[in-house]
Structures are given as structure tokens and as C-alpha cells.
Motif scaffolding. Structure first.
Motif, PDB file in Angstrom:
ATOM      1  N   MET A  64      96.307 -41.504  23.683  1.00 26.24           N
ATOM      2  CA  MET A  64      95.495 -40.840  24.278  1.00 26.24           C
ATOM      3  C   MET A  64      93.984 -41.284  24.065  1.00 26.24           C
ATOM      4  O   MET A  64      93.080 -41.397  24.916  1.00 26.24           O
ATOM      5  CB  MET A  64      95.453 -39.181  24.084  1.00 26.24           C
ATOM      6  CG  MET A  64      96.334 -38.612  24.469  1.00 26.24           C
ATOM      7  SD  MET A  64      96.643 -38.577  26.087  1.00 26.24           S
ATOM      8  CE  MET A  64      95.853 -37.028  26.683  1.00 26.24           C
ATOM      9  N   GLY A  65      93.979 -42.153  22.809  1.00 24.86           N
ATOM     10  CA  GLY A  65      92.738 -42.895  22.402  1.00 24.86           C
ATOM     11  C   GLY A  65      92.524 -44.155  22.972  1.00 24.86           C
ATOM     12  O   GLY A  65      91.464 -44.828  22.527  1.00 24.86           O
ATOM     13  N   ILE A  66      93.515 -44.695  23.534  1.00 22.78           N
ATOM     14  CA  ILE A  66      93.554 -46.055  24.086  1.00 22.78           C
ATOM     15  C   ILE A  66      92.359 -46.440  24.942  1.00 22.78           C
ATOM     16  O   ILE A  66      92.071 -45.572  26.040  1.00 22.78           O
ATOM     17  CB  ILE A  66      94.825 -46.590  24.914  1.00 22.78           C
ATOM     18  CG1 ILE A  66      96.036 -46.360  23.976  1.00 22.78           C
ATOM     19  CG2 ILE A  66      94.539 -47.894  25.488  1.00 22.78           C
ATOM     20  CD1 ILE A  66      97.447 -46.567  24.787  1.00 22.78           C
ATOM     21  N   GLY A  75      92.753 -40.350  27.359  1.00 24.28           N
ATOM     22  CA  GLY A  75      92.938 -38.862  27.132  1.00 24.28           C
ATOM     23  C   GLY A  75      91.591 -38.360  28.020  1.00 24.28           C
ATOM     24  O   GLY A  75      91.715 -37.185  28.809  1.00 24.28           O
ATOM     25  N   LEU A  76      90.508 -39.164  28.300  1.00 22.60           N
ATOM     26  CA  LEU A  76      89.393 -38.549  29.275  1.00 22.60           C
ATOM     27  C   LEU A  76      89.976 -38.733  30.724  1.00 22.60           C
ATOM     28  O   LEU A  76      89.677 -37.898  31.420  1.00 22.60           O
ATOM     29  CB  LEU A  76      88.331 -39.393  28.936  1.00 22.60           C
ATOM     30  CG  LEU A  76      86.931 -39.279  29.677  1.00 22.60           C
ATOM     31  CD1 LEU A  76      86.621 -37.729  29.505  1.00 22.60           C
ATOM     32  CD2 LEU A  76      85.719 -40.088  29.239  1.00 22.60           C
ATOM     33  N   VAL A  77      90.416 -39.892  30.889  1.00 20.98           N
ATOM     34  CA  VAL A  77      91.327 -39.859  32.306  1.00 20.98           C
ATOM     35  C   VAL A  77      92.094 -38.848  32.611  1.00 20.98           C
ATOM     36  O   VAL A  77      91.908 -38.341  33.567  1.00 20.98           O
ATOM     37  CB  VAL A  77      91.702 -41.292  32.618  1.00 20.98           C
ATOM     38  CG1 VAL A  77      92.536 -41.394  33.744  1.00 20.98           C
ATOM     39  CG2 VAL A  77      90.603 -42.415  32.254  1.00 20.98           C
ATOM     40  N   PHE A  78      93.004 -38.569  31.614  1.00 21.73           N
ATOM     41  CA  PHE A  78      94.008 -37.446  31.903  1.00 21.73           C
ATOM     42  C   PHE A  78      93.225 -36.072  32.042  1.00 21.73           C
ATOM     43  O   PHE A  78      93.642 -35.296  32.970  1.00 21.73           O
ATOM     44  CB  PHE A  78      94.985 -37.192  30.417  1.00 21.73           C
ATOM     45  CG  PHE A  78      96.186 -38.068  31.021  1.00 21.73           C
ATOM     46  CD1 PHE A  78      96.177 -39.541  31.670  1.00 21.73           C
ATOM     47  CD2 PHE A  78      97.433 -38.091  30.167  1.00 21.73           C
ATOM     48  CE1 PHE A  78      97.158 -40.301  31.691  1.00 21.73           C
ATOM     49  CE2 PHE A  78      98.556 -38.665  30.484  1.00 21.73           C
ATOM     50  CZ  PHE A  78      98.384 -39.706  30.774  1.00 21.73           C
ATOM     51  N   GLY A  79      92.200 -35.870  31.244  1.00 19.98           N
ATOM     52  CA  GLY A  79      91.399 -34.671  31.213  1.00 19.98           C
ATOM     53  C   GLY A  79      90.799 -34.364  32.456  1.00 19.98           C
ATOM     54  O   GLY A  79      90.774 -33.331  33.096  1.00 19.98           O
TER      55      GLY A  79
END
Length: 114
Positions: A64-66, A75-79
Motif C-alpha cells: 500500500m505504501g508503494i 493505498g491513497l489510490v485504493f482509498g
């Protein structure tokens, strides 16, 4: 007097027996089926998508931190995709309801209220 108010005054109030009869009818069964055939699978799909997001955040923080550039990470994109998915589901449901559910509901309403 507006037409909406006038038409509301001309509707009749269905009896309890008519409601029960309609509830047990094939028409209402079709309405319930049309509603459930969209909402149940979509709810399961969105819940699975959300759980995957949460589990990835908890158990795969390195993934998620990639960094994908510009201060963005997976992670931000998934969120943000969670929000996009929510709006997309709402849009698809409104289209589906207008096409499949509302005509059935309007027919039932017309038969009950006259």
C-alpha cells in the motif's frame, strides 16, 4: 391548486387486506426480485472490495505504501477508489431502478391507489 396536490386528493387509500393481497401477489414478487437481483450482488461485491482494501492496509502496508509518483501511493489510490466506486454504484443503481424497479412499483401503486 397544483396538479400534484389535486392528484393526491383523488387517490384512494388501500385497505389492509389489499396491501396483504398485493404483498402476496406475483407482481410484488417481481418487484422484490428486481430489487434484490441488483442490491444483494452489488452489496456483496462492494463489501468484498472494501474488505480487500482494509486487509491490504493492515497486512500489506509495504504494498500500500508503494510510491507511484507525485506524492501518491497505492493505498491513497485504493482509498480514493472507494469513493469513486460508491458514486459509480449509486449512478448504476439509479439507472437500474429507473428502468427496472420504478415501472413495477408504479404499476403496483396504480393498482392499489387507483
Amino acid at each position: 391548486m397544483s396538479e400534484a396536490v389535486a392528484s393526491a386528493d383523488t387517490r384512494r387509500e388501500p385497505t389492509a387486506e389489499e396491501f396483504i393481497e398485493m404483498r402476496d401477489s406475483q407482481e410484488f414478487g417481481r418487484l422484490r426480485s428486481a430489487y434484490r437481483s441488483f442490491t444483494f450482488p452489488m452489496t456483496v461485491a462492494f463489501f468484498v472490495w472494501y474488505v480487500v482494501y482494509v486487509l491490504a492496509a493492515v497486512f500489506a502496508p509495504d504494498f500500500m505504501g508503494i510510491d507511484i509518483g507525485g506524492g501518491w501511493n497505492v493505498g491513497l489510490v485504493f482509498g480514493l477508489a472507494q469513493f469513486v466506486t460508491t458514486f459509480a454504484i449509486t449512478w448504476v443503481y439509479v439507472r437500474y431502478a429507473n428502468k427496472k424497479i420504478e415501472p413495477l412499483a408504479a404499476d403496483i401503486r396504480q393498482k392499489l391507489e387507483g
